[in-house]
Design a protein around this motif. Structure first.
Motif, PDB file in Angstrom:
ATOM      1  N   UNK A  66      -7.384  19.421  56.797  1.00 49.45           N
ATOM      2  CA  UNK A  66      -7.549  19.766  55.411  1.00 49.45           C
ATOM      3  C   UNK A  66      -6.549  20.802  54.794  1.00 49.45           C
ATOM      4  N   UNK A  67      -6.269  21.600  55.439  1.00 56.37           N
ATOM      5  CA  UNK A  67      -5.228  22.791  54.819  1.00 56.37           C
ATOM      6  C   UNK A  67      -3.886  21.972  54.799  1.00 56.37           C
ATOM      7  N   UNK A  68      -3.474  21.123  55.515  1.00 60.69           N
ATOM      8  CA  UNK A  68      -2.036  20.459  55.406  1.00 60.69           C
ATOM      9  C   UNK A  68      -2.164  19.357  54.483  1.00 60.69           C
ATOM     10  N   UNK A  69      -3.462  18.871  54.074  1.00 62.03           N
ATOM     11  CA  UNK A  69      -3.207  17.682  53.584  1.00 62.03           C
ATOM     12  C   UNK A  69      -2.684  17.933  51.997  1.00 62.03           C
ATOM     13  N   UNK A  70      -2.760  19.168  51.545  1.00 55.79           N
ATOM     14  CA  UNK A  70      -2.142  19.639  50.244  1.00 55.79           C
ATOM     15  C   UNK A  70      -0.800  20.138  50.192  1.00 55.79           C
ATOM     16  N   UNK A  71      -0.190  20.040  51.462  1.00 57.62           N
ATOM     17  CA  UNK A  71       1.171  20.502  51.459  1.00 57.62           C
ATOM     18  C   UNK A  71       2.094  19.499  50.865  1.00 57.62           C
ATOM     19  N   UNK A  72       3.487  19.875  50.259  1.00 56.38           N
ATOM     20  CA  UNK A  72       4.286  19.006  49.753  1.00 56.38           C
ATOM     21  C   UNK A  72       4.572  17.698  50.748  1.00 56.38           C
ATOM     22  N   UNK A  73       4.748  16.567  50.121  1.00 60.13           N
ATOM     23  CA  UNK A  73       5.119  15.272  50.989  1.00 60.13           C
ATOM     24  C   UNK A  73       6.438  15.441  51.781  1.00 60.13           C
ATOM     25  N   UNK A  74       7.394  16.412  51.228  1.00 64.37           N
ATOM     26  CA  UNK A  74       8.446  16.775  51.865  1.00 64.37           C
ATOM     27  C   UNK A  74       8.277  17.499  53.172  1.00 64.37           C
ATOM     28  N   UNK A  75       7.098  18.244  53.601  1.00 66.93           N
ATOM     29  CA  UNK A  75       6.672  18.861  54.776  1.00 66.93           C
ATOM     30  C   UNK A  75       6.048  17.774  55.875  1.00 66.93           C
ATOM     31  N   UNK A  76       5.901  16.514  55.311  1.00 64.88           N
ATOM     32  CA  UNK A  76       5.173  15.579  56.273  1.00 64.88           C
ATOM     33  C   UNK A  76       5.487  15.696  57.584  1.00 64.88           C
ATOM     34  N   UNK A  77       6.790  15.567  57.828  1.00 67.10           N
ATOM     35  CA  UNK A  77       7.524  15.686  59.102  1.00 67.10           C
ATOM     36  C   UNK A  77       7.902  16.875  59.682  1.00 67.10           C
ATOM     37  N   UNK A  78       7.617  17.984  58.926  1.00 61.81           N
ATOM     38  CA  UNK A  78       8.303  19.246  59.025  1.00 61.81           C
ATOM     39  C   UNK A  78       6.667  20.126  59.525  1.00 61.81           C
ATOM     40  N   UNK A  79       6.369  21.181  58.647  1.00 61.45           N
ATOM     41  CA  UNK A  79       5.455  22.031  58.939  1.00 61.45           C
ATOM     42  C   UNK A  79       4.023  21.369  59.099  1.00 61.45           C
ATOM     43  N   UNK A  80       3.646  20.416  58.321  1.00 61.61           N
ATOM     44  CA  UNK A  80       2.636  19.744  58.403  1.00 61.61           C
ATOM     45  C   UNK A  80       2.351  19.227  59.681  1.00 61.61           C
ATOM     46  N   UNK A  81       3.252  18.435  60.240  1.00 63.79           N
ATOM     47  CA  UNK A  81       3.207  17.812  61.729  1.00 63.79           C
ATOM     48  C   UNK A  81       3.014  18.838  62.754  1.00 63.79           C
ATOM     49  N   UNK A  82       3.928  19.920  62.388  1.00 64.00           N
ATOM     50  CA  UNK A  82       3.815  20.997  63.500  1.00 64.00           C
ATOM     51  C   UNK A  82       2.569  21.704  63.667  1.00 64.00           C
ATOM     52  N   UNK A  83       1.880  22.026  62.518  1.00 64.75           N
ATOM     53  CA  UNK A  83       0.559  22.655  62.307  1.00 64.75           C
ATOM     54  C   UNK A  83      -0.556  21.794  63.190  1.00 64.75           C
TER      55      UNK A  83
END
Length: 88
Positions: free
Chosen positions: A3-20
Motif C-alpha cells: 500500500x505504501x509503495x503503490x503511491x511512489x513515483x513510477x520511476x521507482x518501480x524497479x528501484x526503491x519500490x521493488x527493494x521495499x
C-alpha cells in the motif's frame, strides 16, 4: 508495504519500490522457512535473517521519507511495524 509503495513515483518501480516490497516479503518468508527447518539453531538463524530484512525496511522507509514518497501517516505506520519486528 505494498500500500505504501503503490503511491511512489513510477520511476521507482524497479528501484526503491521493488527493494521495499522484496525486503518486507523476505521477513515473513524467512520466519516461515525457519519454522520449517529441522533444528532450533536453523530456526534462529532464519529469524536473524528476518530481523536483518526488518532493518533493511526501516532504512528504506527513512529514504522514502527523505525523498517525499508516501504520506506521513503511511510512513509512520510502516516504520512502527518494522520496528516491532526488530523486537522479536
Amino acid at each position: 508495504m505494498y500500500k505504501l509503495t503503490s503511491v511512489f513515483p513510477d520511476t521507482e518501480k524497479f528501484g526503491l519500490t521493488n527493494q521495499m516490497r522484496r525486503a518486507a516479503v523476505s521477513i515473513a518468508s524467512n520466519v516461515a522457512e525457519g519454522y520449517g527447518r529441522a533444528t532450533r539453531g536453523e530456526y534462529l538463524q532464519f529469524l536473524g535473517h528476518a530481523r536483518g530484512s526488518g532493518s533493511e525496511v526501516e532504512t528504506q522507509i527513512v529514504i522514502a521519507k527523505e525523498l517525499g514518497f508516501g504520506s506521513k501517516d503511511q510512513l509512520r505506520k510502516a516504520k512502527s511495524y518494522a520496528m516491532k519486528l526488530g523486537e522479536c
